[in-house]
Design a protein around this motif. Sequence first.
Motif, PDB file in Angstrom:
ATOM      1  N   MET A 365       1.005  -1.170   0.004  1.00 33.86           N
ATOM      2  CA  MET A 365      -0.090   0.218   0.035  1.00 33.86           C
ATOM      3  C   MET A 365       0.880   1.416  -0.092  1.00 33.86           C
ATOM      4  SD  MET A 365      -2.746  -1.942   0.230  1.00 33.86           S
ATOM      5  CE  MET A 365      -3.987  -0.917   0.479  1.00 33.86           C
ATOM      6  N   ILE A 366       0.723   2.058  -1.012  1.00 29.92           N
ATOM      7  CA  ILE A 366       1.422   3.409  -0.982  1.00 29.92           C
ATOM      8  C   ILE A 366       0.355   4.593  -0.620  1.00 29.92           C
ATOM      9  CG2 ILE A 366       2.859   4.815  -2.684  1.00 29.92           C
ATOM     10  CD1 ILE A 366       3.545   1.761  -2.656  1.00 29.92           C
ATOM     11  N   ASN A 367       0.867   5.177   0.569  1.00 30.51           N
ATOM     12  CA  ASN A 367       0.137   6.363   1.002  1.00 30.51           C
ATOM     13  C   ASN A 367      -1.444   5.812   1.205  1.00 30.51           C
ATOM     14  OD1 ASN A 367       2.141   8.030   1.055  1.00 30.51           O
ATOM     15  ND2 ASN A 367       1.860   8.732  -0.895  1.00 30.51           N
ATOM     16  N   ALA A 368      -1.553   4.796   1.465  1.00 26.20           N
ATOM     17  CA  ALA A 368      -3.129   4.104   1.579  1.00 26.20           C
ATOM     18  C   ALA A 368      -3.019   3.201   2.938  1.00 26.20           C
ATOM     19  CB  ALA A 368      -3.613   3.474   0.481  1.00 26.20           C
TER      20      ALA A 368
ATOM     21  N   LEU B 107      -8.767   5.256  -5.340  1.00 26.63           N
ATOM     22  CA  LEU B 107      -7.291   4.297  -4.841  1.00 26.63           C
ATOM     23  C   LEU B 107      -7.175   3.660  -6.143  1.00 26.63           C
ATOM     24  CD1 LEU B 107      -5.721   3.333  -2.522  1.00 26.63           C
ATOM     25  CD2 LEU B 107      -7.142   1.291  -2.392  1.00 26.63           C
ATOM     26  N   ALA B 409      -1.457  -0.903  -4.241  1.00 27.51           N
ATOM     27  CA  ALA B 409      -2.447   0.072  -4.302  1.00 27.51           C
ATOM     28  C   ALA B 409      -1.741   1.418  -3.934  1.00 27.51           C
ATOM     29  CB  ALA B 409      -3.269  -0.092  -2.861  1.00 27.51           C
ATOM     30  N   TYR B 410      -1.915   2.322  -4.821  1.00 23.64           N
ATOM     31  CA  TYR B 410      -1.656   3.766  -4.885  1.00 23.64           C
ATOM     32  C   TYR B 410      -2.714   4.669  -4.187  1.00 23.64           C
ATOM     33  CZ  TYR B 410       3.310   3.390  -6.562  1.00 23.64           C
ATOM     34  OH  TYR B 410       4.518   3.312  -6.805  1.00 23.64           O
ATOM     35  N   GLY B 411      -2.423   5.341  -3.185  1.00 25.09           N
ATOM     36  CA  GLY B 411      -3.886   6.289  -2.668  1.00 25.09           C
ATOM     37  C   GLY B 411      -3.048   7.617  -2.428  1.00 25.09           C
ATOM     38  N   ASN B 412      -3.536   8.573  -1.698  1.00 28.86           N
ATOM     39  CA  ASN B 412      -3.079   9.804  -1.564  1.00 28.86           C
ATOM     40  C   ASN B 412      -3.804  10.183  -0.119  1.00 28.86           C
ATOM     41  OD1 ASN B 412      -2.187  12.316  -1.551  1.00 28.86           O
ATOM     42  ND2 ASN B 412      -3.925  13.315  -2.655  1.00 28.86           N
ATOM     43  N   GLY B 413      -3.279   9.093   0.767  1.00 34.32           N
ATOM     44  CA  GLY B 413      -3.807   9.460   2.091  1.00 34.32           C
ATOM     45  C   GLY B 413      -5.307   8.597   2.367  1.00 34.32           C
ATOM     46  N   HIS B 414      -5.613   7.634   1.467  1.00 36.62           N
ATOM     47  CA  HIS B 414      -6.800   6.969   1.536  1.00 36.62           C
ATOM     48  C   HIS B 414      -7.113   6.256   2.907  1.00 36.62           C
ATOM     49  CE1 HIS B 414      -7.170   8.116  -2.442  1.00 36.62           C
ATOM     50  NE2 HIS B 414      -8.300   7.787  -2.770  1.00 36.62           N
TER      51      HIS B 414
END
Lengths: 417, 417
Positions: A365-368, B107, B409-414
Amino acid sequence: MNASTVQAIAKQSRLAAQQLSSASESMRNLALSNMADSLESVKDRVMEINAQEVLKARQEGQSDAMTKRLTIDEKVFQYMVSRLKKVAQRPDPLNRVLEGHTNPAGLRVCKKSVPLGVIGIIYESRPNVTTDAAGVCIKSGNAVILRGGSEALQTNTLLTDAMIAGAVSAGLPQHAIQIIRMPGHEAVGELLKMDDYIDVLIPRGGKGLIKRIAEGTRIPVIKHYDGICHLYIAADADPMQAVELAVNSKCQSVQTCNALETLLVDKKCAKLMLPLLQTGFNSNNIELRGCEETQKLLHDISPATEEDWHTEYLASILSVKIVNSIEEAIDHINHYGSGHTDGIVTQSLNTAQQFEQQVDSASVMINASTRLSGGGDYGLGSVVGISTDKLHVRGPVGSDELTTYKWVAYGNGHLRG
Amino acid sequence: MNASTVQAIAKQSRLAAQQLSSASESMRNLALSNMADSLESVKDRVMEINAQEVLKARQEGQSDAMTKRLTIDEKVFQYMVSRLKKVAQRPDPLNRVLEGHTNPAGLRVCKKSVPLGVIGIIYESRPNVTTDAAGVCIKSGNAVILRGGSEALQTNTLLTDAMIAGAVSAGLPQHAIQIIRMPGHEAVGELLKMDDYIDVLIPRGGKGLIKRIAEGTRIPVIKHYDGICHLYIAADADPMQAVELAVNSKCQSVQTCNALETLLVDKKCAKLMLPLLQTGFNSNNIELRGCEETQKLLHDISPATEEDWHTEYLASILSVKIVNSIEEAIDHINHYGSGHTDGIVTQSLNTAQQFEQQVDSASVMINASTRLSGGGDYGLGSVVGISTDKLHVRGPVGSDELTTYKWVAYGNGHLRG
């Protein structure tokens, strides 16, 4: 039920699997929809029987957590029904052409997805596994043998009989779905010997159960071991995002396999981050256990021992370690982790990519939040577990993952020269 | 070599695997090309050492078949080199996006292919397995531990040292390719205990070897058991095509795993077909063993016993059975077959489709010789075996099959709500 009865069930499943291998997509989807309707029609009876089993479990002194897992309330019932309907709507996992070409001699070759065959599901108290597992197995054209916990036997049997009626009304074979109706361990022991008839076993439950099954059978087992999940806060992480992600990963539901168990904080941001993190965790009543360096920066926290790094708490406890570099974070995760779900908070694409490549886990998980790993957020729908194996299926096990493939070659008298 | 040395090798491979997980496609392909060049540079020495080992095997009274398998002649050597070059040219099995979507919350999730990690190959006399296996492992970013037969130890060691030099010159880690240099069974026993470091074992050799390994380890094993291959001649088969396919499937190379072992002939065409088939097989010196019905139609053939239907002859013997229907043919194949390769001769699309769907085998051949099943004709290039398992890989095991996947998984603070 004796050994020959378990064998009879396994043989019937094998025959059903052969018939199922030709069941069309529309027939399987109709079966799922009928299974949902059929469940609705026995709802009152399910609630009644389940309430009796919950009461019995309470009287026998079972824990609140256990009786809660056992309980089918209105919400759980609707969820079970809706999952069957939803799995019916998903794309067909079968007959996908995974690869294909025509060789220079004109032989047409394709690799297409097909059912695994017969799947045995051995699980503990949650009755919703009964319907979820049957749903993904039927969707993927597999015959399924269910074996739930003794404490939910009546509930599970009732649910299964309703689903069988639904499946049969759509034209599926009588034995596409079966349940082992006898309580006690003996039947499970017999099931483990059925390697001539069962293609794969999926145990759902504690590590002890899974280990016992994996070591006691020649049937391939899809294993769902620990979730010792990590979050690494890199030196350049956005501080607020890092706190939010760490707190959500740990606190949103501490008893789940993708909840955070160990937090790794880069030395270069530890002084700034740790007090912020402590505030966040304190307000969620999380006990922190820190490495020596962490203890220097945070007061009133207990020390983390070697055992802590190996522990899946499934509770309001978090181990915290300061690491010198991303390399140390990755080494720690690959050494102590369980390959389930591990995350990073960073603003650097390079750092994210290094982590993504070198962390040997099913989900990265990247930033999740680590809590976002799983069938739902990955778009898989119902799953029967999260595999910590690396072969065949890794991570969520949905209907696609319950398929294998076969190579089919169409020639016109093609010979080997 | 003692236990701690095998463990040291396994640990080094694990570290190498972590480094390999970031090796780019161009680096891996350069390594393969350098490995081929490096082999060329030691050709004379390989031929010399191999000739000594062949001589020794002969002096020890090994069979002709065995010494033939052991021998590297000019043709075999060129083949080994060319396979490494060819595998370099194939598409990258890694970093393929197998699935991917963006969930409603934004996400971004993708499932991408990654190396399995550390692969152990345990094989018998053919030295070309040394180079083929190393080739497909390096192509797929895996560290490999080779363990060949004692009779080829010097040859295999020389080949491996040359490949290591090539791989290192391209920037791959020193321990990406390793070979266990000690003769005797002890080292294999130690290797089987390395479940902390080895992700998968692939034994190549007789059924006994494979069984011993599969039952003696917790490491997942990709198994290559029998090829009890069938050809079913349907009632409407083109007679000449049927004879050609049956003869080619049986006779083109009787000792291979995809050679025909049992011929099933539909009752409705048996009277016409059997004499034609007998003529074809007689001129290839194949001994026929028939069921009772077959014996009524053909003279001078021996009876087939129950054991014959279970037998992979790997020799100039063929069992022949008359079946009443396609259903009986399918049941016979699913009961007695080994799920390797089974074929049908028919002019009917419906019949072909029923056979394709219901025969539970890795390869299903429609109007094509069973001898055409395999990596070459399927377009996979080099393979390290033909899996008779249903999980993970079924049929030919090439570089694509030596991968697993991870979810990223690439999020932005998810967060999870």
